[in-house]
Design an enzyme around this catalytic site. Structure first.
Site, PDB file in Angstrom:
ATOM      1  N   HIS A 166      10.281  -0.476   7.630  1.00 50.97           N
ATOM      2  CA  HIS A 166      11.672  -0.112   7.292  1.00 50.97           C
ATOM      3  C   HIS A 166      12.214   1.012   8.344  1.00 50.97           C
ATOM      4  CE1 HIS A 166      11.472  -2.089   3.517  1.00 50.97           C
ATOM      5  NE2 HIS A 166      10.382  -1.193   3.091  1.00 50.97           N
ATOM      6  N   ASP A 200       5.211  -8.521   3.600  1.00 56.72           N
ATOM      7  CA  ASP A 200       5.352  -7.563   2.462  1.00 56.72           C
ATOM      8  C   ASP A 200       6.360  -8.031   1.389  1.00 56.72           C
ATOM      9  OD1 ASP A 200       5.175  -4.151   2.382  1.00 56.72           O
ATOM     10  OD2 ASP A 200       7.060  -4.997   1.626  1.00 56.72           O
ATOM     11  N   HIS A 202       9.065  -6.370   0.505  1.00 56.33           N
ATOM     12  CA  HIS A 202      10.247  -5.802   0.826  1.00 56.33           C
ATOM     13  C   HIS A 202      10.591  -6.388   2.335  1.00 56.33           C
ATOM     14  CE1 HIS A 202       8.531  -2.687  -1.978  1.00 56.33           C
ATOM     15  NE2 HIS A 202       9.699  -2.718  -2.271  1.00 56.33           N
ATOM     16  N   ASP A 289       2.217  -5.809  -1.872  1.00 55.03           N
ATOM     17  CA  ASP A 289       3.107  -5.635  -2.918  1.00 55.03           C
ATOM     18  C   ASP A 289       3.784  -6.710  -3.635  1.00 55.03           C
ATOM     19  OD1 ASP A 289       4.340  -5.525  -0.492  1.00 55.03           O
ATOM     20  OD2 ASP A 289       5.571  -3.825  -0.794  1.00 55.03           O
TER      21      ASP A 289
HETATM   22  C1  OKP Z   1       7.881   0.192   1.255  1.00 56.02           C
HETATM   23  B1  OKP Z   1       7.161  -1.067   1.930  1.00 56.02           B
HETATM   24  C2  OKP Z   1      13.270   1.387  -5.674  1.00 56.02           C
HETATM   25  C3  OKP Z   1      13.148   2.458  -4.418  1.00 56.02           C
HETATM   26  C4  OKP Z   1      12.252   1.866  -3.587  1.00 56.02           C
HETATM   27  C5  OKP Z   1      11.241   2.379  -1.489  1.00 56.02           C
HETATM   28  C6  OKP Z   1      10.314   1.415  -1.360  1.00 56.02           C
HETATM   29  C7  OKP Z   1       9.619   1.192  -0.014  1.00 56.02           C
HETATM   30  C8  OKP Z   1       8.640   0.102   0.108  1.00 56.02           C
HETATM   31  N1  OKP Z   1      14.293   2.087  -6.762  1.00 56.02           N
HETATM   32  N2  OKP Z   1      11.831   3.020  -2.626  1.00 56.02           N
HETATM   33  O1  OKP Z   1       8.138  -1.976   2.093  1.00 56.02           O
HETATM   34  O2  OKP Z   1       6.238  -1.478   0.750  1.00 56.02           O
HETATM   35 ZN    ZN Z   2       7.042  -3.211   0.605  1.00 59.13          ZN
END
Ligand code: OKP
Ligand code: ZN
Length: 345
Positions: A166, A200, A202, A289
């Site tokens: 990110h 991942d 995300h 995840d």
């Molecule tokens: C990091 B990685 C949702 C808030 C999300 C950040 C998540 C970061 C994920 N309400 N907060 O990609 O695993």
């Molecule tokens: Zn993630």
């Protein structure tokens, strides 16, 4: 890939120094899922996997600065100390975010208590006194693993935290400080085209931004649809890169409860794109995840699904750099990693 050769796993215990007591989620303080015990859980999963631990070697700033703005690097290195000197609390979270929509939105300002909001995009990425050392360590882990590939290893695993995907050229957030995978990828482009496959849960908005206009690096990601999932504003299927990079960004947004079958079908299609790209090196942004039990992700992948993902990636038959990203179910991380690796090798 050869099962009998032990897998090189690059580690650096400095990651432990990044251990914030809380983050803000929807404005509420919560205990961070991105915690040092994740690495312990992943290492426990290696118990029955033939591997050798390699300590990360410190690298100079050249590769880091090939990806990140010097201002961001200086802020991650020094910002917390300046914030403390100015009277800020031990946990550094911005309260005011610099915005490009302001007429002077490009300026970073000079106030140490305002600085985090100049570089950070969310409230879930607290910085503490040891965070800079951990951020540096994560980059050293990724670069040391990249060096192993450059020296001829067919595979290496960068077991780093905090994650990186990110974090962009001049911003941090989403638990990520420096973009470990992007720094490693950039350092490997001398050896030919690179593909980054981000599995991942995300979308890796930071990695996408780093290579948005780049024709040397393909960025391909499967992730929770930004219509419901963090980071909310990127990762839609129509984002394909621009200029010389047009067509070398691939986004596949998937619905809630995506299972093994749906995921493997989408992954197979993405791997066809990677095959057509003919990269000299394949890098995986490796998140767990996507597991059904993950407390943050919304997919429903099983442990055997990770084996199948590993096999699908192994079929691309390229020198392979694995860079750890997310995965937060401490009870499942180890088995999911072992399952993935059993498919890879
Ligand atoms: C990091 B990685 C949702 C808030 C999300 C950040 C998540 C970061 C994920 N309400 N907060 O990609 O695993
Ligand atoms: Zn993630």
């Amino acid at each position: 890939m050869d099962r009998r050769t032990p897998l090189p796993v690059v580690v650096d215990d400095r990651h432990r120094r990044h251990d914030p007591p809380y983050e803000l989620n929807a404005g509420q303080p919560v205990r961070p899922w991105e915690r040092p015990e994740r690495i312990d859980a992943l290492r426990a999963g290696l118990a029955d996997v033939p591997h050798r631990l390699v300590q990360a070697v410190p690298h100079d700033d050249a590769a880091l600065l090939a990806v990140h703005d010097p201002g961001l690097v200086a802020f991650i290195d020094e910002g917390h100390a300046r914030w403390r000197e100015a009277g800020g609390p031990a946990v550094m979270i911005p309260d005011t975010f610099r915005s490009p929509r302001w007429a002077s939105g490009a300026r970073h300002g000079t106030a140490p208590l305002g600085a985090p909001g100049s570089w950070c995009f969310d409230t879930a990425t607290p910085v503490v006194a040891g965070s800079a050392a951990a951020a540096r360590a994560a980059v050293d882990v990724a670069l040391t693993a990249a060096d192993l590939l450059r020296d001829g290893a067919p595979i290496a695993y960068a077991l780093c935290r905090p994650p990186g995907h990110h974090s962009g050229p001049d911003y941090y957030g989403g638990f990520c400080l420096f973009n470990n995978v992007a720094v490693a990828a950039r350092s490997l482009t001398d050896g030919g085209r690179v593909a980054i496959l981000d599995i991942d849960f995300h979308h890796g908005n930071g990695t996408q931004d780093v290579f948005w206009r780049d024709s040397d690096v393909l960025y391909a990601s499967l992730h929770g649809d930004p219509g419901y999932a963090f980071p909310y504003f990127t990762g839609f299927g129509d984002e394909v890169g621009e200029g010389p990079g047009r067509g070398s960004t691939v986004n596949v947004a998937l619905g809630r409860d995506t299972d093994d079958e749906v995921y493997l079908r989408a992954l197979t299609a993405v791997c066809e794109r990677i095959e057509a790209w003919a990269p000299a090196t394949l890098i995986v942004s490796l998140g767990f995840d996507t597991a059904a039990a993950d407390p943050i992700g919304a997919f429903a992948l099983s442990t055997s699904g990770f084996h199948r993902i590993g096999r699908t990636i192994a079929a691309l038959d390229r020198p392979l750099l694995l860079v750890q990203e997310g995965g937060y179910d401490l009870d499942g991380l180890g088995t999911d990693l072992a399952s993935f690796l059993s498919g890879i090798r």
